[in-house]
Scaffold this motif. Structure first.
Motif, PDB file in Angstrom:
ATOM      1  N   TYR A  36      37.286  35.632  42.584  1.00 50.40           N
ATOM      2  CA  TYR A  36      38.793  34.963  41.989  1.00 50.40           C
ATOM      3  C   TYR A  36      39.779  35.365  42.846  1.00 50.40           C
ATOM      4  N   GLU A  61      40.210  38.392  44.911  1.00 52.58           N
ATOM      5  CA  GLU A  61      39.350  39.751  44.340  1.00 52.58           C
ATOM      6  C   GLU A  61      37.733  39.165  44.479  1.00 52.58           C
ATOM      7  N   LYS A  65      46.159  48.939  34.868  1.00 53.36           N
ATOM      8  CA  LYS A  65      46.011  48.179  35.803  1.00 53.36           C
ATOM      9  C   LYS A  65      45.103  47.247  35.236  1.00 53.36           C
ATOM     10  N   ALA A  66      45.177  45.882  36.002  1.00 52.28           N
ATOM     11  CA  ALA A  66      44.298  44.808  35.396  1.00 52.28           C
ATOM     12  C   ALA A  66      44.052  43.876  36.779  1.00 52.28           C
ATOM     13  N   PHE A  67      42.773  43.209  36.432  1.00 53.49           N
ATOM     14  CA  PHE A  67      42.471  42.341  37.519  1.00 53.49           C
ATOM     15  C   PHE A  67      42.274  41.122  37.070  1.00 53.49           C
ATOM     16  N   ALA A  68      42.124  39.937  38.063  1.00 46.67           N
ATOM     17  CA  ALA A  68      41.937  38.630  37.745  1.00 46.67           C
ATOM     18  C   ALA A  68      43.137  38.020  36.861  1.00 46.67           C
ATOM     19  N   THR A  69      42.504  37.174  36.002  1.00 45.33           N
ATOM     20  CA  THR A  69      43.302  36.604  35.062  1.00 45.33           C
ATOM     21  C   THR A  69      44.319  37.570  34.361  1.00 45.33           C
ATOM     22  N   ARG A  83      45.516  40.348  35.548  1.00 42.85           N
ATOM     23  CA  ARG A  83      46.341  40.666  36.411  1.00 42.85           C
ATOM     24  C   ARG A  83      47.921  39.863  36.595  1.00 42.85           C
ATOM     25  N   GLU A  84      47.258  38.480  36.482  1.00 35.49           N
ATOM     26  CA  GLU A  84      48.604  37.084  36.670  1.00 35.49           C
ATOM     27  C   GLU A  84      49.360  37.634  35.306  1.00 35.49           C
ATOM     28  N   GLN A  98      52.005  40.306  39.695  1.00 35.26           N
ATOM     29  CA  GLN A  98      51.121  40.304  40.913  1.00 35.26           C
ATOM     30  C   GLN A  98      50.760  41.633  41.412  1.00 35.26           C
ATOM     31  N   THR A  99      51.719  42.556  40.867  1.00 30.73           N
ATOM     32  CA  THR A  99      51.216  44.097  41.328  1.00 30.73           C
ATOM     33  C   THR A  99      49.922  44.641  40.435  1.00 30.73           C
ATOM     34  N   LEU A 118      38.283  50.372  31.215  1.00 25.49           N
ATOM     35  CA  LEU A 118      38.072  51.805  31.979  1.00 25.49           C
ATOM     36  C   LEU A 118      39.239  52.677  31.707  1.00 25.49           C
ATOM     37  N   VAL A 155      39.193  44.981  33.422  1.00 21.25           N
ATOM     38  CA  VAL A 155      38.505  44.231  34.274  1.00 21.25           C
ATOM     39  C   VAL A 155      37.672  43.054  33.459  1.00 21.25           C
ATOM     40  N   PRO A 156      38.171  41.890  33.659  1.00 21.94           N
ATOM     41  CA  PRO A 156      37.449  40.584  33.297  1.00 21.94           C
ATOM     42  C   PRO A 156      36.472  40.120  34.026  1.00 21.94           C
ATOM     43  N   VAL A 201      34.694  37.560  36.538  1.00 22.67           N
ATOM     44  CA  VAL A 201      35.179  36.251  37.500  1.00 22.67           C
ATOM     45  C   VAL A 201      33.984  35.628  37.671  1.00 22.67           C
TER      46      VAL A 201
END
Lengths: 247, 96
Positions: A155, A158, B6-10, B12-13, B17-18, B65, B90-91, B93
């Motif tokens: 994604y 990532e 902290k976050a990832f993927a959707t 994070r947006e 952006q960080t 986490l 962490v969602p 993807v």
């Protein structure tokens, strides 16, 4: 077991020189059979590395045609391929990369009805899918048949990677108990599936050779934006509907 | 008490952006449930829709986490946080 030819010894010289591979390891690679399901951003890259490494039989499975919007990341395809069947173009390119490898191109939509036939004759399955509905079908059959399954997904900047060894490690449903909502179009920058597709091929080769530490009981999260690799410990779910069927 | 999110993927947006937020909590007692409530309040409806199901429970597909450990193997959403903890969302993807 057949031996390697002079040409093969030269072709695979750089990897035969690796301690832990050698001629015996190269023969194992030659005698192995891998299915790559989905020949897009992930599967295109992993199939290239598997074929280049000399995996004797590579089955490529996809049901799509090349689109212009594939070309930012699916390096097997060129502008002239737009509109053509992916497996036909991919088979031709992979055969030209390594004519010693047998490529079987399967233009089928993966379902519960055909998955057993599609993967029943391979040693490892590599995930090149773009949705969880199909990934679950593959996961369930791999667990049932005891076939290692290398899961990858991407994604944006990532990626995710997990090596599933049935009976030994958690499966995809332990990680993701319910299919998440599908995003129709996933944003992706090309190198992200490049990284994950390469790592999937690496994991598949390690499984074939039985060397090193596979990504078992762990999820790799690749953060290309910050250039970080995180590994998250994953445990078998006691409630997993798939793993619980294994005796 | 300072917490890093902290976050990832959707996710994070939604965080920017960080993909990182530094939170200073006025309370000394903070667990994952209250952290999520705080984030929903500050990040709005999109975060809530991404992380919670229709019953207000954390979606099963989202890994949370604390300092690298899955809260499923700690104390779930009741996992207590302490100063300096890093919480990561962490969602799943799906792209290929």
């Amino acid at each position: 077991m057949v031996n390697l030819t002079e040409k093969e010894l030269e072709r695979y010289d750089r990897q035969i020189r690796i301690k832990g591979i050698g001629v015996d390891g190269q023969l194992k690679i030659k005698n192995s059979r891998v299915a790559v399901i989905g020949i897009g951003g992930l599967g295109g890259i992993s199939s290239m590395y598997l074929v280049a490494a000399g995996v004797g039989f590579v089955k490529i499975i996809d049901f799509g045609r090349v689109e212009l919007s594939n070309l930012n990341r699916q390096l097997l395809y060129s502008e002239e391929d737009v509109g053509k069947l992916k497996v036909e173009v991919a088979a031709r390119k992979l055969e030209s990369l390594n004519s010693d490898v047998t490529i079987e191109a399967v233009n089928e939509y993966v379902s519960e009805d055909n998955i057993g036939r599609l993967i029943g004759d391979v040693d490892v399955v590599v995930d090149g899918m773009d949705n969880f509905k199909t990934r679950f079908i593959i996961n369930d059959k791999c667990v049932e048949l005891g076939i290692p399954f290398i899961h990858g997904a991407v994604y944006s900047f990532e990626g995710r990677l997990m090596t599933i060894i049935p009976g030994e490690t958690p499966c995809l449903r332990c990680l993701i108990p319910e299919p998440p909502p599908e995003h129709e179009i996933v944003p992706v920058i090309g190198p992200a599936p490049g990284v994950i597709g390469s790592l999937e091929a690496l994991e598949a080769i390690k499984v074939i050779l039985k060397i090193g530490e596979s990504l078992k009981n762990k999820l790799l999260v690749f953060d290309g934006l910050n250039l970080e690799f995180h590994t998250i410990p994953i445990e078998k779910s006691p409630n997993c509907p798939t793993c619980s069927k294994i005796k | 008490m300072k917490i890093t999110v902290k976050a990832f993927a959707t996710f994070r947006e939604i965080l920017g952006q960080t993909g990182q937020l530094n939170i200073e909590s006025p309370t000394r007692e903070l667990d994952i449930k209250t952290l999520i409530e705080y984030l929903v309040e500050h990040l709005g409806v999109r975060f809530r829709e991404e992380i919670l199901d229709e019953n207000g429970m954390v979606k099963k597909n989202v890994k949370i986490l604390v300092n690298g450990r899955d809260i499923d193997f700690l104390n779930g959403v009741s996992t207590k946080l302490k100063d300096g903890d890093i919480v990561v969302f962490v969602p799943p993807v799906a792209g290929g």
